[in-house]
Enzyme design. Structure first.
Site, mmCIF file in Angstrom:
data_model
loop_
_atom_site.group_PDB
_atom_site.id
_atom_site.type_symbol
_atom_site.label_atom_id
_atom_site.label_comp_id
_atom_site.label_asym_id
_atom_site.label_seq_id
_atom_site.Cartn_x
_atom_site.Cartn_y
_atom_site.Cartn_z
ATOM 1 N N SER A 105 0.859 -1.180 0.000
ATOM 2 C CA SER A 105 0.000 0.000 0.000
ATOM 3 C C SER A 105 0.894 1.228 0.000
ATOM 4 O O SER A 105 2.066 1.148 0.383
ATOM 5 C CB SER A 105 -0.887 0.010 1.250
ATOM 6 O OG SER A 105 -1.518 1.269 1.433
ATOM 7 N N TYR A 118 -2.571 -0.845 10.257
ATOM 8 C CA TYR A 118 -2.413 -1.124 8.831
ATOM 9 C C TYR A 118 -1.011 -0.741 8.361
ATOM 10 O O TYR A 118 -0.346 -1.514 7.647
ATOM 11 C CB TYR A 118 -3.472 -0.345 8.051
ATOM 12 C CG TYR A 118 -3.571 -0.714 6.593
ATOM 13 C CD1 TYR A 118 -4.130 -1.921 6.195
ATOM 14 C CD2 TYR A 118 -3.111 0.158 5.599
ATOM 15 C CE1 TYR A 118 -4.228 -2.255 4.853
ATOM 16 C CE2 TYR A 118 -3.203 -0.166 4.258
ATOM 17 C CZ TYR A 118 -3.776 -1.375 3.887
ATOM 18 O OH TYR A 118 -3.878 -1.709 2.561
#
Length: 253
Positions: A105, A118
């Site tokens: 990401s 995350y």
């Protein structure tokens, strides 16, 4: 893979496609899938060409709002699931001199408030991928990382209802000292900001799909792919290339 996704893929009726339900957190299930793949190969000794580690979950919440259970749950899927799958399939990938593609990401390259569970896992995926790439290079295996931007709208990762449900559970389980010191107004403002973030972003996932396809099929795949809006690409360059003091002045407010 969710049940609807399985049905959609199975409906293609392709003799080159097989769907298998898999929990990447379970070593037993992963090993069973390795056996299934081996039994499906014409010659297992020649190996398997590509592995794409795409399983992932996400959550939100500032550090003091996030439970240790949440940190562990996200890491078990995003980080340890990627490591577990890769280690299990590497013998087959090595034999074919194939490809490993890990979905990270933009938040694996730059930190963001209220996303520490995350970010931690995706930073870990980045480090794992780099180490693996160095190790596999002399063996002919290519390792690539895909770093998507904000595709929350396209993937339906969150809905307003799910955000509110997560927020309520988070608030209810906070230690009293944290609730007292921050207050409900501060907490609600952070949740509102998350709702705004989740209602924006790219609706077309084709750049991610194209990146994965290139990583699997190109003669010389890239080390990193950046399917993201220009704003996020520029922000990532600033946060990863300029001194922290400068990027802090721009983005911390």
């Amino acid at each position: 893979m969710c049940h609807d996704g399985v049905k959609e893929l199975d409906s293609l009726n392709s003799d080159r496609l097989r769907t298998v339900q898999l929990n990447v957190c379970s070593s037993e299930e992963v090993e069973k899938v390795v056996e299934i793949v081996c039994s499906s190969l014409k010659d297992p000794e020649k190996g398997m060409w590509g592995l794409v580690n795409n399983a992932g979950i996400s959550t939100f919440g500032e550090v003091e709002f996030t439970s240790m259970e949440t940190y562990k749950e996200v890491a078990e899927v995003n980080l340890w699931g990627t490591v577990r799958m890769t280690k299990s399939f590497l013998p087959l990938i090595r034999r074919a001199k194939g490809r490993v593609v890990n979905i990270s990401s933009m938040l694996g390259r730059m930190a963001n408030p209220a996303r520490s569970p995350y970010c931690i896992t995706k930073f870990g995926v980045e480090a794992f991928s780099d180490c693996l790439r160095y190790e596999m290079y002399p063996l002919g295996v290519k390792v690539s990382v895909v770093e998507p931007g904000n595709f929350i709208v396209a993937t339906s990762l969150y809905s307003p209802e799910s955000i509110q449900a997560i927020a309520k559970k988070m608030w209810d389980e906070l230690p009293e000292v944290v609730r007292k010191d921050y207050g409900k107004k501060y907490f609600d403002e952070k949740i509102a900001r998350m709702e705004t973030y989740c209602s924006t972003g790219s609706t077309d996932t084709s750049p991610v799909i194209e990146a994965v396809t290139h990583a699997l099929t190109a003669t010389t795949p890239y080390t990193r792919y950046h399917p993201m809006d220009y704003y996020w690409w520029l922000r990532m360059q600033i946060m990863t290339h300029l001194p922290g003091a400068i990027s802090d002045m721009i983005y911390i407010r």
